[in-house]
Design an enzyme around this catalytic site. Structure first.
Site, PDB file in Angstrom:
ATOM      1  N   HIS A   1      33.750 -15.530  15.214  1.00  0.00           N
ATOM      2  CA  HIS A   1      32.775 -16.351  14.499  1.00  0.00           C
ATOM      3  C   HIS A   1      33.506 -17.336  13.588  1.00  0.00           C
ATOM      4  O   HIS A   1      34.731 -17.256  13.414  1.00  0.00           O
ATOM      5  CB  HIS A   1      31.824 -15.477  13.676  1.00  0.00           C
ATOM      6  CG  HIS A   1      30.748 -14.834  14.497  1.00  0.00           C
ATOM      7  ND1 HIS A   1      30.922 -13.632  15.146  1.00  0.00           N
ATOM      8  CD2 HIS A   1      29.480 -15.230  14.776  1.00  0.00           C
ATOM      9  CE1 HIS A   1      29.813 -13.323  15.800  1.00  0.00           C
ATOM     10  NE2 HIS A   1      28.923 -14.269  15.587  1.00  0.00           N
TER      11      HIS A   1
ATOM     12  N   LYS B   1      31.614 -17.014   7.927  1.00  0.00           N
ATOM     13  CA  LYS B   1      30.822 -15.782   8.088  1.00  0.00           C
ATOM     14  C   LYS B   1      31.329 -14.717   7.121  1.00  0.00           C
ATOM     15  O   LYS B   1      32.533 -14.483   7.006  1.00  0.00           O
ATOM     16  CB  LYS B   1      30.911 -15.274   9.531  1.00  0.00           C
ATOM     17  CG  LYS B   1      29.949 -14.129   9.824  1.00  0.00           C
ATOM     18  CD  LYS B   1      29.844 -13.858  11.318  1.00  0.00           C
ATOM     19  CE  LYS B   1      28.927 -12.686  11.632  1.00  0.00           C
ATOM     20  NZ  LYS B   1      27.548 -12.918  11.148  1.00  0.00           N
TER      21      LYS B   1
END
Length: 266
Positions: A158, A162
């Site tokens: 990600h 995040k």
């Protein structure tokens, strides 16, 4: 209910909130009536369309949910999820809960909303991810008793912003695998002399790079061959479209707890 219904987005100033504003504004079935962000947000008072990059749409960003809302989509923070779920429960407004990083107690509090209204909650709103979960379940079921055993590892990537790791989606993939295959240990990364890998564990590995919107790789390692289920998001629109589909589903359902598997009839 008419063919069009009123939708509110909680976490409107965030990256996902902005895409939800833009895409919901284009959808003839939806009427965006509220864009909500946290008290003190610098976006309060601004036009939601402007912060989403689509021009003025006449919907200001506010910190409270107005009247005449048929469904709420929450892509905010754990604290924002708790606050909006309480309001939705009190007013019996269907809620699509897509915020990740909830603690167990926070998730329980949000799930309690389903006693009063329809609640769709999932670690990922993506169609491809939820279809991949079904494929992973089938693979686990088929490989469970394979001679020589099967090692399962989950790798996820990600963006650098995040805040939780592993992702909620990766943990859900692990839950699916363990339910089918019976693993009892969940290991997050490895280092040092960890010894021979036991088949009772699922390994998780989280990468955080650039602006990656999300990739998940579920590896079934066997003696002599490997099976991998791989799913990759190209833009955040995949999650936004899924959340909008979930909202259309929720407004037509009675109070209860629903998943994306229910939404997509998988």
């Amino acid at each position: 209910m008419s063919d069009q219904f009123n939708i509110a987005i909680n976490g409107a100033a965030g990256r996902m909130g902005q895409r939800l504003i833009a895409l919901s504004h284009q959808d003839p079935e939806l009427n965006l009536v509220a864009a909500i962000d946290a008290p003190g947000s610098p976006s309060l008072g601004k036009d939601a369309g402007q912060i989403a990059g689509i021009g003025e749409i006449g919907v200001p960003v506010t910190s409270e949910l107005p009247d005449r809302v048929d469904a709420v989509i929450d892509f905010s923070t754990p604290e924002g999820a708790l606050a909006i779920s309480k309001v939705c429960a009190e007013r019996r407004i269907p809620l699509v809960e897509a915020t990740t990083g909830l603690t167990e107690s926070q998730r329980e509090a949000v799930v309690a909303t389903s006693q009063e209204t329809a609640l769709v909650i999932a670690p990922s709103m993506s169609l491809a991810v939820n279809l991949a979960m079904k494929l992973v379940a089938e693979a686990g079921r088929a490989l469970k008793n394979l001679p020589g055993g099967v090692d399962v590892e989950i790798i996820e990537r990600h963006h650098r912003f995040k805040e939780d790791a592993p992702s909620g989606t990766a943990l859900k993939f692990g839950e699916v695998v363990a339910r089918e295959m019976g693993q009892t240990e969940h290991i997050h990364g490895r280092e040092g002399r960890s010894g021979q890998r036991p088949q009772s564990e699922i390994g998780y590995h989280a990468l955080r790079t650039g602006d990656n919107v999300g990739e998940h790789q579920i590896v079934f390692g066997m003696m002599g061959e490997t099976l991998e289920v791989y799913v990759r998001g190209h833009t955040r629109d995949s999650y936004a479209y899924g959340a909008l589909t979930a909202a259309k589903f929720a407004v037509r359902k009675p109070a209860g707890l629903y998943s994306m598997q229910d939404v997509l009839n998988l």
